[in-house]
Write a protein that holds these residues in place. Structure first.
Motif, PDB file in Angstrom:
ATOM      1  N   PRO A   1       0.814  -1.215   0.000  1.00 10.72           N
ATOM      2  CA  PRO A   1       0.000   0.000   0.000  1.00 10.72           C
ATOM      3  C   PRO A   1       0.853   1.272   0.000  1.00 10.72           C
ATOM      4  O   PRO A   1       0.435   2.308  -0.516  1.00 10.72           O
ATOM      5  CB  PRO A   1      -0.817  -0.115   1.290  1.00 10.72           C
ATOM      6  CG  PRO A   1      -0.157  -1.172   2.114  1.00 10.72           C
ATOM      7  CD  PRO A   1       0.575  -2.073   1.174  1.00 10.72           C
ATOM      8  N   ASP A   2       2.086   1.167   0.543  1.00 13.64           N
ATOM      9  CA  ASP A   2       2.937   2.360   0.619  1.00 13.64           C
ATOM     10  C   ASP A   2       3.913   2.444  -0.562  1.00 13.64           C
ATOM     11  O   ASP A   2       4.937   3.128  -0.488  1.00 13.64           O
ATOM     12  CB  ASP A   2       3.706   2.384   1.949  1.00 13.64           C
ATOM     13  CG  ASP A   2       4.492   1.090   2.181  1.00 13.64           C
ATOM     14  OD1 ASP A   2       4.462   0.194   1.295  1.00 13.64           O
ATOM     15  OD2 ASP A   2       5.144   0.975   3.244  1.00 13.64           O
ATOM     16  N   PHE A   3       3.565   1.745  -1.650  1.00 12.69           N
ATOM     17  CA  PHE A   3       4.457   1.706  -2.816  1.00 12.69           C
ATOM     18  C   PHE A   3       4.850   3.107  -3.302  1.00 12.69           C
ATOM     19  O   PHE A   3       6.019   3.429  -3.506  1.00 12.69           O
ATOM     20  CB  PHE A   3       3.784   0.898  -3.937  1.00 12.69           C
ATOM     21  CG  PHE A   3       4.489   0.980  -5.261  1.00 12.69           C
ATOM     22  CD1 PHE A   3       5.671   0.294  -5.483  1.00 12.69           C
ATOM     23  CD2 PHE A   3       3.976   1.760  -6.303  1.00 12.69           C
ATOM     24  CE1 PHE A   3       6.330   0.376  -6.702  1.00 12.69           C
ATOM     25  CE2 PHE A   3       4.633   1.841  -7.526  1.00 12.69           C
ATOM     26  CZ  PHE A   3       5.815   1.147  -7.725  1.00 12.69           C
ATOM     27  N   LYS A   4       3.831   3.968  -3.472  1.00 13.99           N
ATOM     28  CA  LYS A   4       4.102   5.304  -4.044  1.00 13.99           C
ATOM     29  C   LYS A   4       5.004   6.128  -3.141  1.00 13.99           C
ATOM     30  O   LYS A   4       5.881   6.861  -3.606  1.00 13.99           O
ATOM     31  CB  LYS A   4       2.784   6.065  -4.237  1.00 13.99           C
ATOM     32  CG  LYS A   4       2.127   5.729  -5.558  1.00 13.99           C
ATOM     33  CD  LYS A   4       0.972   6.675  -5.843  1.00 13.99           C
ATOM     34  CE  LYS A   4       0.129   6.095  -6.954  1.00 13.99           C
ATOM     35  NZ  LYS A   4      -1.148   6.795  -7.110  1.00 13.99           N
ATOM     36  N   GLU A   5       4.783   6.000  -1.859  1.00 16.59           N
ATOM     37  CA  GLU A   5       5.572   6.758  -0.905  1.00 16.59           C
ATOM     38  C   GLU A   5       7.056   6.344  -1.007  1.00 16.59           C
ATOM     39  O   GLU A   5       7.953   7.184  -1.002  1.00 16.59           O
ATOM     40  CB  GLU A   5       5.029   6.445   0.481  1.00 16.59           C
ATOM     41  CG  GLU A   5       5.469   7.380   1.569  1.00 16.59           C
ATOM     42  CD  GLU A   5       4.919   6.863   2.906  1.00 16.59           C
ATOM     43  OE1 GLU A   5       3.748   6.427   2.954  1.00 16.59           O
ATOM     44  OE2 GLU A   5       5.707   6.866   3.876  1.00 16.59           O
ATOM     45  N   HIS A   6       7.269   5.039  -1.110  1.00 14.03           N
ATOM     46  CA  HIS A   6       8.645   4.560  -1.241  1.00 14.03           C
ATOM     47  C   HIS A   6       9.267   5.009  -2.570  1.00 14.03           C
ATOM     48  O   HIS A   6      10.435   5.380  -2.622  1.00 14.03           O
ATOM     49  CB  HIS A   6       8.704   3.038  -1.106  1.00 14.03           C
ATOM     50  CG  HIS A   6       8.560   2.565   0.312  1.00 14.03           C
ATOM     51  ND1 HIS A   6       9.514   2.809   1.273  1.00 14.03           N
ATOM     52  CD2 HIS A   6       7.573   1.888   0.930  1.00 14.03           C
ATOM     53  CE1 HIS A   6       9.128   2.284   2.429  1.00 14.03           C
ATOM     54  NE2 HIS A   6       7.947   1.719   2.253  1.00 14.03           N
ATOM     55  N   LEU A   7       8.459   4.988  -3.607  1.00  9.30           N
ATOM     56  CA  LEU A   7       8.980   5.414  -4.909  1.00  9.30           C
ATOM     57  C   LEU A   7       9.379   6.891  -4.846  1.00  9.30           C
ATOM     58  O   LEU A   7      10.409   7.311  -5.376  1.00  9.30           O
ATOM     59  CB  LEU A   7       7.939   5.180  -6.007  1.00  9.30           C
ATOM     60  CG  LEU A   7       8.437   5.425  -7.428  1.00  9.30           C
ATOM     61  CD1 LEU A   7       9.553   4.455  -7.805  1.00  9.30           C
ATOM     62  CD2 LEU A   7       7.290   5.286  -8.440  1.00  9.30           C
ATOM     63  N   ARG A   8       8.551   7.659  -4.161  1.00 10.62           N
ATOM     64  CA  ARG A   8       8.855   9.071  -3.988  1.00 10.62           C
ATOM     65  C   ARG A   8      10.185   9.232  -3.241  1.00 10.62           C
ATOM     66  O   ARG A   8      11.053  10.016  -3.624  1.00 10.62           O
ATOM     67  CB  ARG A   8       7.727   9.746  -3.199  1.00 10.62           C
ATOM     68  CG  ARG A   8       7.730  11.275  -3.253  1.00 10.62           C
ATOM     69  CD  ARG A   8       7.054  11.857  -2.028  1.00 10.62           C
ATOM     70  NE  ARG A   8       7.935  11.720  -0.882  1.00 10.62           N
ATOM     71  CZ  ARG A   8       8.740  12.686  -0.453  1.00 10.62           C
ATOM     72  NH1 ARG A   8       8.740  13.856  -1.045  1.00 10.62           N
ATOM     73  NH2 ARG A   8       9.544  12.477   0.567  1.00 10.62           N
ATOM     74  N   ASN A   9      10.363   8.439  -2.167  1.00  9.46           N
ATOM     75  CA  ASN A   9      11.618   8.507  -1.402  1.00  9.46           C
ATOM     76  C   ASN A   9      12.818   8.129  -2.262  1.00  9.46           C
ATOM     77  O   ASN A   9      13.903   8.697  -2.119  1.00  9.46           O
ATOM     78  CB  ASN A   9      11.572   7.557  -0.197  1.00  9.46           C
ATOM     79  CG  ASN A   9      10.605   8.056   0.855  1.00  9.46           C
ATOM     80  OD1 ASN A   9      10.157   9.202   0.794  1.00  9.46           O
ATOM     81  ND2 ASN A   9      10.258   7.194   1.790  1.00  9.46           N
ATOM     82  N   LEU A  10      12.587   7.178  -3.133  1.00  9.24           N
ATOM     83  CA  LEU A  10      13.669   6.748  -4.019  1.00  9.24           C
ATOM     84  C   LEU A  10      14.099   7.913  -4.923  1.00  9.24           C
ATOM     85  O   LEU A  10      15.288   8.241  -5.029  1.00  9.24           O
ATOM     86  CB  LEU A  10      13.198   5.557  -4.857  1.00  9.24           C
ATOM     87  CG  LEU A  10      14.194   5.001  -5.866  1.00  9.24           C
ATOM     88  CD1 LEU A  10      15.239   4.159  -5.148  1.00  9.24           C
ATOM     89  CD2 LEU A  10      13.487   4.143  -6.904  1.00  9.24           C
ATOM     90  N   VAL A  11      13.116   8.551  -5.553  1.00  6.64           N
ATOM     91  CA  VAL A  11      13.440   9.655  -6.462  1.00  6.64           C
ATOM     92  C   VAL A  11      14.071  10.812  -5.681  1.00  6.64           C
ATOM     93  O   VAL A  11      15.038  11.438  -6.134  1.00  6.64           O
ATOM     94  CB  VAL A  11      12.184  10.122  -7.236  1.00  6.64           C
ATOM     95  CG1 VAL A  11      12.508  11.339  -8.104  1.00  6.64           C
ATOM     96  CG2 VAL A  11      11.627   8.989  -8.086  1.00  6.64           C
ATOM     97  N   GLU A  12      13.554  11.034  -4.496  1.00  7.56           N
ATOM     98  CA  GLU A  12      14.102  12.115  -3.663  1.00  7.56           C
ATOM     99  C   GLU A  12      15.578  11.842  -3.349  1.00  7.56           C
ATOM    100  O   GLU A  12      16.422  12.741  -3.404  1.00  7.56           O
ATOM    101  CB  GLU A  12      13.267  12.221  -2.370  1.00  7.56           C
ATOM    102  CG  GLU A  12      13.607  13.411  -1.469  1.00  7.56           C
ATOM    103  CD  GLU A  12      14.762  13.159  -0.517  1.00  7.56           C
ATOM    104  OE1 GLU A  12      15.478  14.120  -0.207  1.00  7.56           O
ATOM    105  OE2 GLU A  12      14.969  11.990  -0.103  1.00  7.56           O
ATOM    106  N   THR A  13      15.888  10.574  -3.058  1.00 14.81           N
ATOM    107  CA  THR A  13      17.273  10.179  -2.764  1.00 14.81           C
ATOM    108  C   THR A  13      18.181  10.433  -3.967  1.00 14.81           C
ATOM    109  O   THR A  13      19.277  10.993  -3.840  1.00 14.81           O
ATOM    110  CB  THR A  13      17.322   8.678  -2.366  1.00 14.81           C
ATOM    111  OG1 THR A  13      16.478   8.492  -1.232  1.00 14.81           O
ATOM    112  CG2 THR A  13      18.726   8.237  -2.029  1.00 14.81           C
TER     113      THR A  13
END
Ligand code: GLC
Ligand code: GLC
Length: 650
Positions: free
Chosen positions: A52-64
């Motif tokens: 369910p938190d897929f998008k949030e993690h993807l966002r963190n990835l791009v932010e990194t």
């Protein structure tokens, strides 16, 4: 590829990130992100799409990726551009590496600075400095049990020392290789400490279990890496009151890549060291990255997906940085770490050629190249823009990792042949002068690996103790033969510190309680700089080895056919003692080089007409590239001296 779902998601993420960050020139970042995003998204979705938190993690990835791009120093961004233009730069024959411990080689990072000249004298221009991150003393596994990935161990120095060293290496055109210990952390890492205190978020960073029920199922199919010193794959933590998965030592907790937060943390660490000037990152123990009940928990498909993801992400932020896969697994599995089904490497550009390494030692023991020939023939073709790291010795043990089927084709029986090799290298075979040690004996399977320095395994230790001039000369020949093979095979040769002066086993580890049970320390010595001085004194062992290796390196750099463009042809010759291959150069059309290694204790003939018949080797005039001399051909045969090799050109 432009794909709507992933790109509209990316647009949302970027809008959000842009609102938060200061304006920057991110044009190159966006170009690379755009080019790689569909791949990144697809991999991330395959691994974590059901959360369910897929998008949030993807966002963190791009932010990194973006944050680390912003952090990337401008001289490294410039280098990225240069390497993108000359993207095959690392395939060149001009690179010659050495792996070393900064404390073993030069006490510390400051000391390294004044010892770079030794490397340059030898011709080494790529240096793998073994792990330098903060580790608990005594429970460090030689640096592979990291407590803090962003801190340099105080025994080695400070970031200031490190930066100075890197700057000096850049000026000297030397590449830096650093480790990223991606599979596990020390049990004293902050994440482990928090997990121990009961923090669920950090328990999810590892494989933590209340009781033995799941661990017992895992154990049914998981082999043991250190059966003698760290049996089993799980360790009870008293304070936490739970079990942690510990595939390597009991104090090394395996990270759980089923949790995307772990992947993003590790990516951040990868980019941290990329931004500190590492040219190449050695990804440690990558075969172990994904654990699955019912499997050996090695070489799982998801381990490859994780590496592909790390590569794609690194290409967005630090595209000039390469990865080495440290996957000491079977030949058919190793090759997959370059990436499959692609023209260009999708995972790691470089992989340890553990197969070649083990096969070379087989040839030393049997005095024959039968298994070596078969084993090399059966290594699948690798991709373009992918290269081997060829080595004879490293800081680890030698695993006899060739396939049983190949052993059978060579005419041996697998179990007894492996037993013979262990006996041979531990000096328990009639006539063997090798002074190796059995490592990781598994009483259940009868398996063992081998420790010991290159020189001691080659017989130099016993030869010197017995004051035996003949045996000394043979040992030196074996040492040079192995170097001659790794320097010409195709790929980046990685020498091991101390080997160019014939360093013997160091038994002092036996006096250190934290090392005495791990005999890999026998070949992780303190560099003996007094002995190293003898390299300038003719007549000494050090001189004989050092000068010859130095010469080989210099000559290698001048031979375009030695660049690695999948330009090697293995030649079947009818002499079982010889390993013969040709290297050719389609790009500059320079003449072929014929490499001939004789593993026997007697000189061996190589019949030339069959080679000439194959249309690429004129034997009237054959020049040995190392001595520069023209060789004498009698009876249409070339005689290769005992335990020696030639690099020949018509
Ligand atoms: C790597 C290292 C080895 C270490 C192991 C566990 O394979 O080369 O020295 O023991 O990982 O980290
Ligand atoms: C095993 C592992 C390898 C590690 C070595 C340490 O061979 O596959 O990754 O370096 O053990 O001894």
């Amino acid at each position: 590829m432009y794909e709507q779902i992933s790109h509209s998601l990316l647009n949302d993420i970027l809008v959000e990130l842009r609102q938060k960050s200061k304006p920057q020139n991110l044009q190159l970042f966006y170009t690379r992100l755009g080019a790689n995003f569909y791949a990144i998204y697809s991999l991330f979705h395959t691994l974590y799409g059901n959360r369910p938190d897929f998008k949030e993690h993807l966002r963190n990835l791009v932010e990194t990726l973006m944050r680390q791009y912003v952090n990337r120093p401008s001289h490294l961004r410039k280098m990225d551009l240069e390497r993108e233009k000359d993207h095959n730069w690392f395939l060149s024959q001009k690179w010659v590496g050495m792996a070393l411990y900064c404390d073993g080689y030069a006490d510390n990072l400051k000391g390294m600075l004044s010892r770079l000249n030794y490397l340059q004298e030898l011709g080494v221009n790529l240096v793998h400095i073994m792990p330098i991150c903060d580790c608990p003393q005594g429970k460090s596994d030689g640096g592979y049990a990291v407590r803090d990935y962003r801190k340099i161990d105080c025994r080695f120095g400070t970031f200031k020392d490190f930066d100075k060293l890197v700057a000096s290496m850049k000026k000297r055109d030397m590449l830096l290789v650093l480790d990223v210990v991606v599979n596990h952390t020390s049990d004293q890492h902050e994440w482990a400490e928090r997990a121990r205190e009961g923090d669920k978020t950090y328990q999810d960073y590892y494989f933590i279990f209340d009781d033995r029920s799941i661990p017992d199922i895992y154990e049914e199919s998981m082999p043991e890496v250190f059966p003698e010193t760290a049996p089993g794959n799980f360790t009870w933590d008293e304070k936490m009151g739970k079990w942690a998965m510990t595939v390597f030592n009991h104090y090394q907790w395996d990270l759980n890549y089923q949790n995307p937060a772990v992947l993003i943390e590790m990516l951040d660490i990868i980019l941290f060291w990329a931004n500190h000037g590492a040219d190449i990152l050695r990804m440690d123990a990558v075969a172990f990255l994904w654990k699955k009940i019912g499997s050996s928990c090695q070489n799982e498909r998801e381990a490859h997906l994780i590496l592909q993801l790390m590569k794609d992400c690194c290409q967005v932020t630090a595209p000039g940085v390469l990865f080495i896969a440290e996957a000491i697994v079977s030949p058919t599995e190793i090759i997959k770490y370059f990436g499959e089904d692609a023209i260009n490497a999708k995972e790691c550009e470089i992989a340890y050629n553990a197969t070649y390494m083990a096969l070379l030692w087989d040839a030393v023991a049997t005095k024959k190249a039968i298994l070596l020939n078969i084993g090399i023939q059966n290594i699948p073709q690798k991709l373009e823009r992918a290269t081997w790291l060829n080595y004879a010795r490293s800081h680890d043990d030698i695993g006899l990792g060739f396939s049983d089927a190949d052993i059978v084709s060579a005419g041996y029986e697998p179990l007894s042949h492996r037993r013979f090799l262990i006996d041979y290298f531990t000096g328990n075979f009639e006539g063997s002068l090798a002074a190796g040690l059995a490592f990781g004996r598994n009483l259940e399977t009868g398996d063992a690996r081998i420790s010991g320095s290159l020189a001691s395994l080659a017989g130099l230790k016993h030869a010197l103790v017995n004051n035996d001039a003949n045996a000394t000369s043979t040992a030196i020949k074996i040492i040079l033969l192995l170097h001659g093979m790794i320097l010409s095979f195709g790929g980046i040769p990685m020498l091991y510190y101390g080997d160019a002066i014939g360093t013997l086993n160091d038994d002092s580890y036996l006096d250190d309680e934290s090392k005495s049970t791990d005999n890999r320390w026998a070949h992780r010595p303190k560099m003996d700089w007094n002995r190293a001085m003898l390299r300038t004194q003719p007549g000494t062992v050090e001189y004989s080895i050092f000068c010859a290796v130095k010469k080989m390196i210099a000559v290698r750099k001048e031979i375009p056919a030695f660049a690695d463009r999948n330009n090697r042809e293995l030649l079947n010759v009818d002499n079982p003692h010889l390993f013969v291959f040709s290297r050719f150069d389609q790009i500059n059309n320079s003449p072929r080089v014929l490499v001939v290694g004789n593993f026997d204790d007697e000189p061996q003939p190589l019949k030339l007409p069959p080679l000439q018949h194959m249309g690429f080797f004129q034997y009237e005039l054959i020049r040995d590239l190392l001595s520069g001399e023209t060789l004498h051909v009698a009876d249409e045969s070339l005689i290769c001296p005992a335990r020696s090799f030639y690099w020949l050109q018509a």
